[in-house]
Design a protein around this motif. Structure first.
Motif, PDB file in Angstrom:
ATOM      1  N   ASP A  10       0.819  -1.204   0.000  1.00  0.00           N
ATOM      2  CA  ASP A  10       0.000   0.000   0.000  1.00  0.00           C
ATOM      3  C   ASP A  10       0.860   1.264   0.000  1.00  0.00           C
ATOM      4  O   ASP A  10       0.581   2.205  -0.744  1.00  0.00           O
ATOM      5  CB  ASP A  10      -0.935  -0.005   1.216  1.00  0.00           C
ATOM      6  N   THR A  11       1.897   1.282   0.804  1.00  0.00           N
ATOM      7  CA  THR A  11       2.745   2.473   0.880  1.00  0.00           C
ATOM      8  C   THR A  11       3.370   2.787  -0.478  1.00  0.00           C
ATOM      9  O   THR A  11       3.376   3.938  -0.916  1.00  0.00           O
ATOM     10  CB  THR A  11       3.841   2.295   1.945  1.00  0.00           C
ATOM     11  N   GLN A  12       3.867   1.783  -1.148  1.00  0.00           N
ATOM     12  CA  GLN A  12       4.473   2.019  -2.457  1.00  0.00           C
ATOM     13  C   GLN A  12       3.414   2.431  -3.476  1.00  0.00           C
ATOM     14  O   GLN A  12       3.665   3.287  -4.329  1.00  0.00           O
ATOM     15  CB  GLN A  12       5.241   0.787  -2.922  1.00  0.00           C
ATOM     16  N   THR A  13       2.224   1.857  -3.370  1.00  0.00           N
ATOM     17  CA  THR A  13       1.138   2.257  -4.258  1.00  0.00           C
ATOM     18  C   THR A  13       0.789   3.731  -4.044  1.00  0.00           C
ATOM     19  O   THR A  13       0.572   4.464  -5.009  1.00  0.00           O
ATOM     20  CB  THR A  13      -0.096   1.358  -4.030  1.00  0.00           C
ATOM     21  N   GLN A  14       0.753   4.168  -2.794  1.00  0.00           N
ATOM     22  CA  GLN A  14       0.500   5.585  -2.511  1.00  0.00           C
ATOM     23  C   GLN A  14       1.553   6.469  -3.172  1.00  0.00           C
ATOM     24  O   GLN A  14       1.231   7.486  -3.786  1.00  0.00           O
ATOM     25  CB  GLN A  14       0.513   5.840  -0.999  1.00  0.00           C
ATOM     26  N   LEU A  15       2.823   6.091  -3.029  1.00  0.00           N
ATOM     27  CA  LEU A  15       3.917   6.886  -3.587  1.00  0.00           C
ATOM     28  C   LEU A  15       3.837   6.956  -5.112  1.00  0.00           C
ATOM     29  O   LEU A  15       4.090   8.012  -5.704  1.00  0.00           O
ATOM     30  CB  LEU A  15       5.266   6.320  -3.141  1.00  0.00           C
ATOM     31  N   LEU A  16       3.470   5.856  -5.737  1.00  0.00           N
ATOM     32  CA  LEU A  16       3.316   5.840  -7.192  1.00  0.00           C
ATOM     33  C   LEU A  16       2.154   6.725  -7.623  1.00  0.00           C
ATOM     34  O   LEU A  16       2.287   7.528  -8.548  1.00  0.00           O
ATOM     35  CB  LEU A  16       3.085   4.411  -7.686  1.00  0.00           C
ATOM     36  N   THR A  17       1.019   6.604  -6.953  1.00  0.00           N
ATOM     37  CA  THR A  17      -0.167   7.363  -7.370  1.00  0.00           C
ATOM     38  C   THR A  17      -0.042   8.847  -7.047  1.00  0.00           C
ATOM     39  O   THR A  17      -0.716   9.667  -7.668  1.00  0.00           O
ATOM     40  CB  THR A  17      -1.462   6.780  -6.754  1.00  0.00           C
ATOM     41  N   PHE A  44      -1.540  -2.645 -16.231  1.00  0.00           N
ATOM     42  CA  PHE A  44      -2.221  -3.357 -15.156  1.00  0.00           C
ATOM     43  C   PHE A  44      -2.730  -2.363 -14.120  1.00  0.00           C
ATOM     44  O   PHE A  44      -2.264  -1.223 -14.050  1.00  0.00           O
ATOM     45  CB  PHE A  44      -1.286  -4.374 -14.495  1.00  0.00           C
ATOM     46  N   LEU A  45      -3.660  -2.822 -13.311  1.00  0.00           N
ATOM     47  CA  LEU A  45      -4.165  -2.020 -12.208  1.00  0.00           C
ATOM     48  C   LEU A  45      -3.265  -2.220 -10.995  1.00  0.00           C
ATOM     49  O   LEU A  45      -2.690  -3.299 -10.811  1.00  0.00           O
ATOM     50  CB  LEU A  45      -5.603  -2.416 -11.876  1.00  0.00           C
ATOM     51  N   LEU A  46      -3.121  -1.177 -10.196  1.00  0.00           N
ATOM     52  CA  LEU A  46      -2.380  -1.296  -8.938  1.00  0.00           C
ATOM     53  C   LEU A  46      -3.324  -1.820  -7.865  1.00  0.00           C
ATOM     54  O   LEU A  46      -4.407  -1.270  -7.657  1.00  0.00           O
ATOM     55  CB  LEU A  46      -1.814   0.055  -8.515  1.00  0.00           C
ATOM     56  N   TYR A  47      -2.905  -2.861  -7.190  1.00  0.00           N
ATOM     57  CA  TYR A  47      -3.671  -3.545  -6.151  1.00  0.00           C
ATOM     58  C   TYR A  47      -2.917  -3.347  -4.842  1.00  0.00           C
ATOM     59  O   TYR A  47      -1.978  -4.077  -4.558  1.00  0.00           O
ATOM     60  CB  TYR A  47      -3.755  -5.017  -6.534  1.00  0.00           C
ATOM     61  N   PRO A  48      -3.297  -2.338  -4.047  1.00  0.00           N
ATOM     62  CA  PRO A  48      -2.581  -2.104  -2.789  1.00  0.00           C
ATOM     63  C   PRO A  48      -2.800  -3.256  -1.813  1.00  0.00           C
ATOM     64  O   PRO A  48      -3.937  -3.674  -1.596  1.00  0.00           O
ATOM     65  CB  PRO A  48      -3.198  -0.823  -2.242  1.00  0.00           C
ATOM     66  N   THR A  49      -1.718  -3.762  -1.271  1.00  0.00           N
ATOM     67  CA  THR A  49      -1.825  -4.836  -0.292  1.00  0.00           C
ATOM     68  C   THR A  49      -1.154  -4.415   1.012  1.00  0.00           C
ATOM     69  O   THR A  49      -0.196  -3.638   1.013  1.00  0.00           O
ATOM     70  CB  THR A  49      -1.235  -6.157  -0.824  1.00  0.00           C
ATOM     71  N   PHE A  50      -1.711  -4.931   2.075  1.00  0.00           N
ATOM     72  CA  PHE A  50      -1.186  -4.632   3.408  1.00  0.00           C
ATOM     73  C   PHE A  50      -0.440  -5.841   3.959  1.00  0.00           C
ATOM     74  O   PHE A  50       0.215  -5.754   4.988  1.00  0.00           O
ATOM     75  CB  PHE A  50      -2.343  -4.226   4.332  1.00  0.00           C
ATOM     76  N   LEU A  51      -0.513  -6.955   3.242  1.00  0.00           N
ATOM     77  CA  LEU A  51       0.136  -8.196   3.635  1.00  0.00           C
ATOM     78  C   LEU A  51       1.652  -8.056   3.491  1.00  0.00           C
ATOM     79  O   LEU A  51       2.147  -7.642   2.445  1.00  0.00           O
ATOM     80  CB  LEU A  51      -0.369  -9.335   2.750  1.00  0.00           C
ATOM     81  N   ASN A  54       6.258  -3.921   5.577  1.00  0.00           N
ATOM     82  CA  ASN A  54       7.218  -3.960   6.662  1.00  0.00           C
ATOM     83  C   ASN A  54       7.917  -2.607   6.801  1.00  0.00           C
ATOM     84  O   ASN A  54       8.679  -2.215   5.913  1.00  0.00           O
ATOM     85  CB  ASN A  54       8.237  -5.074   6.368  1.00  0.00           C
ATOM     86  N   ALA A  55       7.679  -1.939   7.919  1.00  0.00           N
ATOM     87  CA  ALA A  55       8.276  -0.621   8.152  1.00  0.00           C
ATOM     88  C   ALA A  55       9.799  -0.670   8.083  1.00  0.00           C
ATOM     89  O   ALA A  55      10.430   0.254   7.575  1.00  0.00           O
ATOM     90  CB  ALA A  55       7.831  -0.070   9.503  1.00  0.00           C
ATOM     91  N   ALA A  56      10.395  -1.740   8.569  1.00  0.00           N
ATOM     92  CA  ALA A  56      11.857  -1.852   8.583  1.00  0.00           C
ATOM     93  C   ALA A  56      12.436  -1.920   7.172  1.00  0.00           C
ATOM     94  O   ALA A  56      13.623  -1.647   6.985  1.00  0.00           O
ATOM     95  CB  ALA A  56      12.293  -3.068   9.394  1.00  0.00           C
ATOM     96  N   GLU A  57      11.621  -2.265   6.176  1.00  0.00           N
ATOM     97  CA  GLU A  57      12.108  -2.365   4.810  1.00  0.00           C
ATOM     98  C   GLU A  57      11.795  -1.132   3.974  1.00  0.00           C
ATOM     99  O   GLU A  57      12.155  -1.069   2.804  1.00  0.00           O
ATOM    100  CB  GLU A  57      11.555  -3.624   4.145  1.00  0.00           C
ATOM    101  N   LEU A  58      11.152  -0.137   4.596  1.00  0.00           N
ATOM    102  CA  LEU A  58      10.864   1.118   3.908  1.00  0.00           C
ATOM    103  C   LEU A  58      11.832   2.192   4.371  1.00  0.00           C
ATOM    104  O   LEU A  58      12.155   2.275   5.568  1.00  0.00           O
ATOM    105  CB  LEU A  58       9.436   1.587   4.204  1.00  0.00           C
ATOM    106  N   GLN A  59      12.276   3.027   3.452  1.00  0.00           N
ATOM    107  CA  GLN A  59      13.122   4.146   3.836  1.00  0.00           C
ATOM    108  C   GLN A  59      12.362   5.016   4.841  1.00  0.00           C
ATOM    109  O   GLN A  59      11.130   5.140   4.768  1.00  0.00           O
ATOM    110  CB  GLN A  59      13.504   4.950   2.602  1.00  0.00           C
ATOM    111  N   ALA A  60      13.096   5.609   5.760  1.00  0.00           N
ATOM    112  CA  ALA A  60      12.493   6.346   6.874  1.00  0.00           C
ATOM    113  C   ALA A  60      11.498   7.417   6.426  1.00  0.00           C
ATOM    114  O   ALA A  60      10.450   7.596   7.052  1.00  0.00           O
ATOM    115  CB  ALA A  60      13.589   6.963   7.738  1.00  0.00           C
ATOM    116  N   GLN A  61      11.794   8.130   5.349  1.00  0.00           N
ATOM    117  CA  GLN A  61      10.906   9.215   4.923  1.00  0.00           C
ATOM    118  C   GLN A  61       9.546   8.714   4.448  1.00  0.00           C
ATOM    119  O   GLN A  61       8.600   9.488   4.360  1.00  0.00           O
ATOM    120  CB  GLN A  61      11.556  10.107   3.854  1.00  0.00           C
ATOM    121  N   TYR A  62       9.421   7.411   4.143  1.00  0.00           N
ATOM    122  CA  TYR A  62       8.152   6.863   3.663  1.00  0.00           C
ATOM    123  C   TYR A  62       7.370   6.123   4.741  1.00  0.00           C
ATOM    124  O   TYR A  62       6.200   5.798   4.546  1.00  0.00           O
ATOM    125  CB  TYR A  62       8.396   5.941   2.466  1.00  0.00           C
TER     126      TYR A  62
END
Length: 182
Positions: A10-17, A44-51, A54-62
């Motif tokens: 979901d976080t990456q989908t937000q950043l893309l959109t 393709f359609l973006l399908y945001p997933t919450f599964l 992982n916060a530890a795998e996202l850069q701090a600013q995101y």
């Protein structure tokens, strides 16, 4: 026409959109074929997933974009993605150079690179066009699991203008090319 959707955090989908990012680094889910993730579709359609988000795998600013699923059982499809460029990256050093262009940490990129002892990742540069209006679909059992691609059946959609101007997307593509060729 059967519409495919790509599951992405979901976080990456937000950043893309939002147009903040245009690049995804993909390897595949645990239920992917032996060969792993492949770019099976160019649109393709973006399908945001919450599964597995992982916060530890996202850069701090995101990390502030992390959230719980606002509508469990319903998939909110925000946008159509069109593949502008895809690169299979088979050098860890090259993959790590892409860190500033996307949301994952260097450690997450490295983990994905080595996943299943297959040293590579895909880098996908995407043009994102918001759906007008966004589409909500009920999540079915067939959509569940750690897979990248989900067929959504016959959906009528309308997509708006790209979230970033074409000149900016071309600049991002050029920067990506420079980092890959370094």
């Amino acid at each position: 026409m059967t519409r495919p959707a790509l599951k992405e955090w979901d976080t990456q989908t937000q950043l893309l959109t939002q147009g903040r990012l245009s690049l995804l680094i993909r390897k595949g889910g645990v239920m992917e074929t032996h060969d792993g993730f492949e770019v099976e579709h160019r649109s393709f359609l973006l399908y945001p997933t919450f599964l597995h988000q992982n916060a530890a795998e996202l850069q701090a600013q995101y990390q502030p974009l992390l959230r719980d699923d606002p509508q469990p059982g319903t998939i909110h499809l925000p946008a159509l993605a069109e593949v502008v460029a895809v690169h299979k990256i088979e050098s860890l050093d090259t993959a790590l150079r892409l860190e500033p262009l996307q949301a994952l940490t260097a450690a997450a990129i490295e983990r994905r690179f080595h996943y299943r002892n297959r040293p590579w990742v895909h880098a996908l540069l995407l043009r994102i066009r918001p759906l007008t209006p966004p589409l909500d679909v009920p999540e079915t059992p067939e959509m569940l699991g750690c897979v990248s691609w989900v067929p959504l059946g016959n959906l009528e959609i309308a997509a708006g203008k790209a979230v970033i101007p074409e000149a900016e997307l071309q600049r991002r593509q050029q920067h990506l090319q420079e980092l890959i060729q370094t």
